[in-house]
Design a protein around this motif. Structure first.
Motif: not given
Ligand code: FAD
Ligand code: DLZ
Ligand code: SF4
Length: 509
Positions: A95-100, A112-113, A119-120, A124-125
């Motif tokens: 994926p282009e990005s991860l949303l949480i 997450f921040e 790591e990914l 991470v948005e």
């Protein structure tokens, strides 16, 4: 393509993660993982409620056209944490990005921040969680503008901002707070209404079997499992509360009765906290009941204050004060949690009943948590982290953002008093006034220094005595110190000696 991670306490269809993704091309991941299920020994009912609600939510999303990759709990899986799950998904889908959506725990939010983007290897948005009335940033602004962070002032601002129970710019009934009328004991009447039966389905049954096998050894009984796990069942619990219980909520808010765990409380906190109900939906329903004449103002104001006031306030304090908040111990407590917090076996009838509720239902109402099990931990000087871990483990509604300020702040006064200008310490007399427990107890609530005297009585005075330095300057405590000082010396000595003896044998009460 983007990925959205939805956590176990984010089961809301209008969640910002979903609002910001496109169901025709993006994917959702959800996961039951060992790390989250075991960071404290959660009550089996809490895990069952959450896993089953997560599985039902995944179905709801699929029915609405989303692609959901759902990881069911497997003790042998290589994926033990949410990060493991996300790493696998990134490898598989690029994926282009991860949303949480902003999460409810400092520990995970920090990860997450700070850790996850590296790591990914993708951005991470983090999206603001708009399911609350007040964002952490709004609360910070409110706090910066004043010296005293009293909940009552925050609550009034929230009433003005939200418009709940307002007549123009005045509070309905010309008063902000009807607590004075909300202190009745309950003597068996009016009767407590029976809640609707919850139908179990295959998902529930599968999860209950899994939890029995994997988490049956955690403190707490899996059966009777009475919680709803679908949005429609949570809504039915809300309707039942509004129609059958709300009218009496105010009068008996502080009451306790042996064998009656719910009285007129809503039992909605697990649904609110995992996202099956929203705070707005619940407050709207309560206000509507008052406006249509179906519930009195003292009850509706008392109820809305818990959600619009206390719930929002503790969340604000949590995000304002973490991470130092979790380490606060201003009263310097050092004692371990007594054994009966885990096995329930004690001769103190009030404690025994509260433990029984807790183990049978993963629930106890506020006054049981605050004035019985909490009060006891306060006056005996239990280490804050030990009692906080207990509350986080044993209740179906327990998440760090709400449990920590309530326990460490409101109960243990370990933060110096944001949540109460004086500690909620009380002798057995308070419990006697608000319940029928003392009539069934091995101990005598009327005495304090005899061999069978109620432990709360001498322990209360010991607490007052040993914390004189911290509290004697507090205006609201001055009457208490005057009463202590008026006590005859020999009675004072006997009371303190009885308390010492109890403190040295805490596990035996
Ligand atoms: P009701 O009495 O029906 O109240 C209605 C709603 O108001 C609740 O569902 C809850 O969402 C909200 N509410 C009431 N009091 C508070 C409060 N002090 N803080 C935040 N929300 C409140 N509540 C949790 O949701 N999770 C917790 O982990 C939690 N831990 C607690 C630990 C201690 C030591 C204490 C004293 C209180 C704790 N509370 C916690 C607050 C409160 O006890 C529960 O929210 C309440 O008992 C839940 O039962 P109910 O839904 O029947 O509440
Ligand atoms: C409490 C809990 C449990 C028991 N299990 C899970 C889980 O397996 N997966 C998950 O996404 N969340 C779980 N949670 C909730 C989280 O631990 C955490 O408390 C919240 O997501 C914080 O907002
Ligand atoms: Fe609790 Fe004391 Fe009453 Fe027993 S006598 S029920 S210990 S308050």
């Amino acid at each position: 393509m983007r990925l959205g991670l939805i956590l176990g306490d984010q089961l809301t269809l209008s969640l910002p993660t979903l609002m910001n993704l496109d169901r025709s091309q993006d994917r959702i991941i959800m996961a039951e993982v060992m790390e989250e299920a075991t960071y404290v020994p959660h009550h089996p009912q809490k895990i069952a409620l959450l896993f089953s609600a997560m599985r039902h939510f995944a179905e709801e999303l699929r029915d609405a056209g989303w692609t959901v990759d759902y990881h069911s709990y497997d003790p042998d899986s290589d994926c033990k944490s949410l990060l493991d799950i996300a790493q696998n998904a990134v490898k598989a889908d690029s994926p282009e990005s991860l949303l949480i959506t902003h999460c409810g725990e400092y520990r995970l939010q920090q990860a997450f921040e700070n850790t996850w983007p590296g790591e990914l290897g993708i951005p991470v948005e983090i999206l603001d969680d708009d399911r609350f009335f007040c964002s952490p940033a709004q609360f910070r602004r409110w706090a910066e503008e004043r010296n005293s962070l009293l909940m009552e002032y925050f609550y009034r601002d929230m009433r003005r901002r939200s418009g709940y129970l307002m007549d123009g710019d005045k509070p309905a009934g010309d008063r902000w707070n009807f607590d004075q009328s909300n202190r009745k004991a309950w003597k068996g009447d009016p009767p407590i209404p029976d809640p609707p039966t919850v139908q179990r389905d295959d998902i529930d049954n599968e999860v209950l079997a899994l939890v029995e096998k994997e988490f049956g050894h955690h403190t707490g009984n899996l059966q009777p499992f009475l919680w709803g796990t679908r949005r429609s069942q949570a809504k039915r619990a809300l309707d039942f509360f509004i129609e059958e219980c709300l009218s009496c909520f105010g009068d008996y808010q502080d009451a306790m009765a042996r064998g009656e765990s719910r009285l007129f409380h809503s039992l909605l906190s697990p649904y609110l906290n995992c996202g099956l109900l929203t705070a707005k939906q619940v407050c709207d329903a309560a206000e509507k009941a008052w406006r249509s004449g179906d519930a009195p103002l003292n009850a509706v104001e008392g109820f809305i204050r818990q959600i619009l006031g206390w719930r929002e306030y503790v969340r604000g304090i949590y995000w304002l004060k973490m991470p130092d908040y979790a380490r606060e111990n201003r009263l310097g407590n050092t004692r371990d949690l007594p054994r009966y917090y885990w096995d329930g076996k004690t001769n103190m009838a009030c404690m025994s009943d509260c433990f029984q509720n807790t183990f049978d239902h993963a629930y106890a109402h506020h006054i049981q948590r605050l004035m019985v099990t909490g009060n006891f931990a306060l006056i005996t000087g239990i280490k804050p982290e030990a009692i906080c871990d207990w509350y986080l483990a044993v209740y179906a509604d327990a998440y760090d953002w709400v449990e920590l300020p309530n326990t460490l702040g409101m109960v243990m006064h370990a933060d110096g008093g944001y949540l109460g200008s004086k500690p909620y310490a009380a002798s057995g007399n308070y419990i006697h006034k608000m319940s029928d427990y003392c009539r069934h107890c091995h101990y005598n609530v009327k005495t304090r220094s005899e061999h069978d005297s109620c432990p709360f009585n001498s322990l209360y005075w010991h607490f007052i005595h040993r914390h004189r330095e911290e509290f004697s300057g507090n205006q609201r405590m001055s009457m208490i110190y005057r009463s202590f000082d008026r006590m005859k010396d020999d009675e004072k000595d006997r009371t303190l000696a009885r308390a010492e003896q109890l403190l040295n044998n805490l596990d035996d009460l």
